[in-house]
Motif scaffolding. Structure first.
Motif, short mmCIF file in Angstrom:
data_model
loop_
_atom_site.label_atom_id
_atom_site.label_comp_id
_atom_site.label_asym_id
_atom_site.label_seq_id
_atom_site.Cartn_x
_atom_site.Cartn_y
_atom_site.Cartn_z
N SER A 1 6.83 2.05 1.79
CA SER A 1 6.55 1.63 0.39
C SER A 1 6.89 3.07 -0.62
CB SER A 1 4.95 1.36 0.12
OG SER A 1 4.40 1.41 -1.01
N GLU A 2 6.55 4.00 -0.04
CA GLU A 2 6.95 5.14 -0.98
C GLU A 2 8.21 5.38 -1.09
OE1 GLU A 2 4.74 8.89 0.65
OE2 GLU A 2 3.02 7.25 1.51
N ALA A 3 8.99 5.22 -0.01
CA ALA A 3 10.54 5.09 -0.15
C ALA A 3 11.26 4.27 -1.40
CB ALA A 3 11.00 5.10 1.35
N LYS B 1 12.52 3.94 -8.61
CA LYS B 1 12.25 4.85 -9.94
C LYS B 1 13.37 5.73 -10.45
CE LYS B 1 9.49 9.00 -10.94
NZ LYS B 1 10.46 9.69 -10.09
N ASP B 2 14.28 6.16 -9.39
CA ASP B 2 15.54 7.12 -9.80
C ASP B 2 16.62 6.02 -9.67
OD1 ASP B 2 13.65 8.76 -10.08
OD2 ASP B 2 13.94 9.76 -8.33
N SER B 3 16.78 4.97 -9.46
CA SER B 3 17.86 4.15 -9.17
C SER B 3 18.71 4.84 -7.97
CB SER B 3 18.57 3.80 -10.34
OG SER B 3 17.90 3.16 -11.34
N ALA B 4 18.14 5.26 -7.10
CA ALA B 4 18.70 6.13 -6.11
C ALA B 4 18.58 5.34 -4.70
CB ALA B 4 18.00 7.56 -6.05
N PRO B 5 19.55 4.77 -4.09
CA PRO B 5 19.55 4.16 -2.90
C PRO B 5 19.59 5.19 -1.82
CG PRO B 5 21.11 2.89 -4.27
CD PRO B 5 20.52 4.05 -5.18
N ASN B 6 20.26 6.33 -2.05
CA ASN B 6 20.09 7.44 -0.94
C ASN B 6 18.69 7.83 -0.65
OD1 ASN B 6 19.82 8.67 -3.54
ND2 ASN B 6 20.07 10.77 -2.23
N LEU B 7 17.66 7.66 -1.40
CA LEU B 7 16.26 7.67 -1.02
C LEU B 7 15.92 6.78 0.14
CD1 LEU B 7 14.71 8.85 -4.35
CD2 LEU B 7 15.69 10.39 -2.70
N LEU B 8 16.25 5.61 -0.04
CA LEU B 8 15.89 4.68 1.20
C LEU B 8 16.76 4.78 2.22
CD1 LEU B 8 14.55 2.07 1.68
CD2 LEU B 8 16.13 0.81 0.48
N CYS B 9 17.99 5.24 2.07
CA CYS B 9 18.64 5.77 3.21
C CYS B 9 17.93 6.80 4.09
CB CYS B 9 20.16 5.97 2.96
SG CYS B 9 21.15 4.67 2.27
N ASN B 10 17.56 7.87 3.42
CA ASN B 10 17.18 8.94 4.07
C ASN B 10 15.75 8.46 4.66
OD1 ASN B 10 18.88 10.65 2.87
ND2 ASN B 10 17.38 11.57 1.24
N TYR B 11 15.13 7.70 4.13
CA TYR B 11 13.93 7.08 4.78
C TYR B 11 14.26 6.33 5.90
CZ TYR B 11 9.85 4.10 6.02
OH TYR B 11 9.02 3.54 6.89
N MET C 1 0.92 -1.19 0.12
CA MET C 1 -0.08 -0.07 -0.07
C MET C 1 0.95 1.28 -0.01
SD MET C 1 -3.06 1.31 0.22
CE MET C 1 -4.04 2.73 0.90
N ASN C 2 0.83 2.12 -1.07
CA ASN C 2 1.68 3.29 -1.32
C ASN C 2 0.47 4.42 -0.89
OD1 ASN C 2 2.47 5.59 -2.49
ND2 ASN C 2 4.09 4.55 -3.44
N ILE C 3 0.47 4.94 0.25
CA ILE C 3 -0.59 5.86 0.79
C ILE C 3 -0.45 7.01 -0.06
CG2 ILE C 3 -1.33 7.43 2.38
CD1 ILE C 3 -0.18 5.54 4.54
N ARG C 4 0.50 7.61 -0.53
CA ARG C 4 1.03 8.91 -1.47
C ARG C 4 -0.02 8.40 -2.88
NH1 ARG C 4 2.74 11.52 -5.48
NH2 ARG C 4 3.37 9.38 -6.35
N ASN C 5 0.36 7.37 -3.42
CA ASN C 5 -0.28 6.96 -4.64
C ASN C 5 -1.78 6.85 -4.74
OD1 ASN C 5 2.21 7.09 -5.74
ND2 ASN C 5 2.40 4.84 -6.14
N PHE C 6 -2.08 6.29 -3.55
CA PHE C 6 -3.51 5.93 -3.21
C PHE C 6 -4.30 7.28 -2.85
CE2 PHE C 6 -7.10 5.72 -0.03
CZ PHE C 6 -7.94 5.33 -0.72
N LEU C 7 -3.80 8.29 -2.47
CA LEU C 7 -4.41 9.65 -2.10
C LEU C 7 -4.22 10.29 -3.56
CD1 LEU C 7 -3.24 10.59 1.52
CD2 LEU C 7 -5.34 9.97 0.79
N ASP C 8 -3.29 10.24 -4.17
CA ASP C 8 -3.31 10.98 -5.40
C ASP C 8 -4.28 10.68 -6.65
OD1 ASP C 8 -1.39 11.43 -8.22
OD2 ASP C 8 -0.87 13.10 -6.65
N ASN C 9 -4.48 9.23 -6.34
CA ASN C 9 -5.57 8.80 -7.32
C ASN C 9 -6.87 9.39 -6.86
OD1 ASN C 9 -4.36 7.26 -9.17
ND2 ASN C 9 -4.12 5.62 -7.97
#
Length: 575
Positions: free
Chosen positions: A503-505, A511-521, A1-9
RNA sequence: GCGCUUGUAGCUCAACCGGAUAGAGCAUCGGCCUUCUAAGCCGAGGGUUGCAGGUUCGAGUCCUGCCAAGCGUGCCA
């Protein structure tokens, strides 16, 4: 469940029901400030502008068409026309329970699975792995794990350099000392020294140099004796790599190795194919591809040379052969090349020429996952004190040793084996996390003290949060499953929300092939947990609250473990 | 010459298709260990986002031009 995507829809649909043009996006994001709720929709203002109506009035109309009952506590208009969404606590707690009872932490698999070929690590086997291979190896490995986790088919390709003129020199040197088997094994234990010794003979001994050159020809013409010697060298060199991968907790195996030499027989046909497609032209004796898209303001085209004037092939040719193989044989739909940023022109050329020649269809998504150079403190490429390249094996040893010293300082009562094990995970984790947590596109400054201070945004911080939770569980005894999660304190709510954003992280990192986004999270999650840990006592609380908080702690532990695993970093029960 | 990348606090880095008051860590300073691991928590100071224009309700983010650094640019990989 990706809350952001859900709400965006949901909000996007309401937006269109309120009269916005089809396709208009609500642009829902996590709120930038706590008073703006949990999520905010930024797209309403722009949509209202397009319709030439008042944004706040339009926002009210959007809300009229938005049904978030049971999900949102309040939905309000703010500022020039933002919509702020405050989620319901019962919804959050039920989602948290779902995640806790799900193998996959309730993370959705992609609905459009790709066959992703990911090219990473790819060291040159003539020498030992050095720090220059570190970034590709660990960034590529993390991306591969993340894509696999999100439901893609991942094919790892370790495009090792096992062919080329240096091997003539190495094999000749090897042959000279082969008589004494013991000595050879010993000398090959340090490939770097072996390379230097061969190089020195090559530079100072004319006879040796000539023999070495002759032997390159023997090797390339398939002389069985030489192939055998070469295979022996390659095996040993690959074994060195595998030792490193093992220590680094990187998933590459020998099955993933697809060496340059594997394409030897394809090279001439690559050039023929280019010719068939009318892409080939001879210039100054070399076979080249000139594409208009590589023309600069000065009108000059930078060509890609695929065959030298002496008939030899280049790495561009090999890369084209590999590209063709990855499409024809591996069924690649997406290709990732985790390679130094300095190769960006080369990668663009390979992709462009490959598509023009039909080696891959236009639809294949080819991406150069570029990363910057590893620098020392002085801002120049990272070297040893004496100016040599730093062997990866030495670097990892130092990381483990420094971590061991620290563990011994912090926790002297543990027995030595225990401290060694902890130090391995902490030291290697710190090295990997320091790299993975930074945006890969810029150069990266490697500093032992920063990295192994083990404080702040580091792997040990995350491992420590996990170890604290395990310690609670040891004291709590039996953990009762499926207990209701009650959210009362602000720290509990914030922690829960953060847990549900895993899930969002993952999606943004994939999507961006950016592990740093997961690290930040993960760092933010651990921070939220630490805050919760300080302000919400668990074991001393009444049963209902204690059980509820144990559930949250458990979900936090599962999330940190899963997240760190996606980065190739181990967790520890004690540290 | 041409091309690519980068420029955010003293240092190392964030900032999610442009969003509300640019956030962390380190370092500095001040609090918190008879209470679940102090590798932790709470707080303070620290910013003309390289410079100048432009686009618009809104720019660190997009456009143009400069400045600076790094890298690349036909027979190494």
């Amino acid at each position: 469940m990706n809350i952001r995507n859900f709400l965006d829809n949901q909000v996007s649909q309401a937006l269109q029901a309120a009269g916005a043009k089809p396709g208009t996006s609500a642009i829902v994001k996590q709120s930038s400030r706590p008073e703006f709720g949990h999520y905010q929709a930024n797209g309403v203002i722009g949509a209202a502008k397009q319709l030439k109506t008042n944004p706040r009035e339009f926002a009210a109309k959007v809300i009229d068409n938005l049904d978030l009952s049971g999900i949102a506590e309040t939905v309000e208009i703010a500022g020039p026309g933002f919509i702020n969404i405050h989620l319901s606590q019962t919804w959050l707690s039920s989602l948290a329970s779902e995640a806790l009872n799900s193998e996959s932490l309730n993370i959705d698999k992609t609905d459009k699975p790709d066959t992703v070929v990911i090219d990473y690590s790819s060291p040159n086997l003539a020498k030992e792995m050095h720090v220059g291979h570190l970034r590709s190896t660990i960034i590529g490995d993390a991306i591969a794990r993340i894509l696999e986790f999100t439901g893609h088919t991942v094919i790892r390709q370790n495009h090792v350099g096992d062919w080329g003129t240096q091997f003539g020199m190495l094999l000749t040197h090897m042959q000279d000392i082969e008589q004494d088997d013991q000595s050879l094994t010993m000398q090959l234990a340090d490939l770097e020294q072996f390379y230097q010794a061969a190089k020195q003979r090559f530079d100072s001994d004319a006879d040796f140099a000539q023999t070495a050159r002759d032997n390159v020809v023997r090797l390339q013409s398939g002389d069985p004796e030489y192939l055998k010697l070469w295979q022996q060298f390659i095996d040993i060199s690959l074994q060195h790599c595998e030792d490193i991968y093992h220590h680094l907790n990187v998933l590459l195996t020998r099955n993933d190795v697809m060496p340059e030499s594997a394409y030897n027989n394809d090279l001439s046909s690559v050039v023929e194919d280019l010719n068939t497609h009318g892409l080939l032209s001879e210039d100054q004796g070399a076979q080249c591809v000139f594409l208009d898209e590589f023309k600069g303001k000065d009108g000059k085209i930078i060509p890609m040379i695929v065959q030298k004037s002496d008939g030899g092939y280049l790495y561009a040719t090999t890369d084209l052969a590999a590209l063709r193989y990855r499409h024809k044989t591996l069924d690649m739909t997406r290709g990732l090349y985790v390679i130094d940023a300095r190769q960006s022109l080369h990668m663009k050329q390979v992709f462009a020429v490959g598509k023009h020649a039909g080696f891959v269809p236009q639809s294949t998504q080819l991406e150069h996952i570029a990363f910057g150079t590893m620098m020392g403190d002085d801002g120049t490429p990272f070297k040893t004190r004496s100016g040599g390249t730093v062997k990866l094996a030495d670097l990892l040893d130092e990381a483990r040793q420094r971590a061991f010293d620290l563990v011994t300082l912090k926790n002297p009562d543990l027995d030595e084996q225990n401290r060694r094990d902890i130090a391995n995970s902490v030291g290697i984790g710190a090295v990997k996390y320091a790299d993975l947590s930074k945006n890969r596109t810029s150069d990266y400054i490697f500093n032992w003290d920063t990295m192994l201070s083990f404080e702040g945004n580091t792997a040990p911080y995350l491992q420590y949060a996990y170890a604290r939770i395990q310690s609670i569980f040891r004291k709590a005894g039996n953990l009762s499953q499926n207990h209701a999660i009650e959210l009362n304190e602000a720290a509990e709510i914030q922690l829960t929300l953060k847990l549900l954003q895993f899930s969002e992280a993952i999606d943004s990192a994939a999507k961006d092939s950016a592990p740093n986004l997961l690290c930040n999270y993960l760092y933010e999650l651990a921070g939220q947990f630490m805050h919760f840990y300080e302000s919400c006592p668990i074991l001393s609380a009444t049963d209902a609250i204690k059980n509820s908080r144990l559930q949250l702690a458990n979900l936090t532990a599962n999330t940190i473990r899963t997240g760190l695993d996606l980065l190739g970093i181990a967790v520890l029960d004690r540290m």
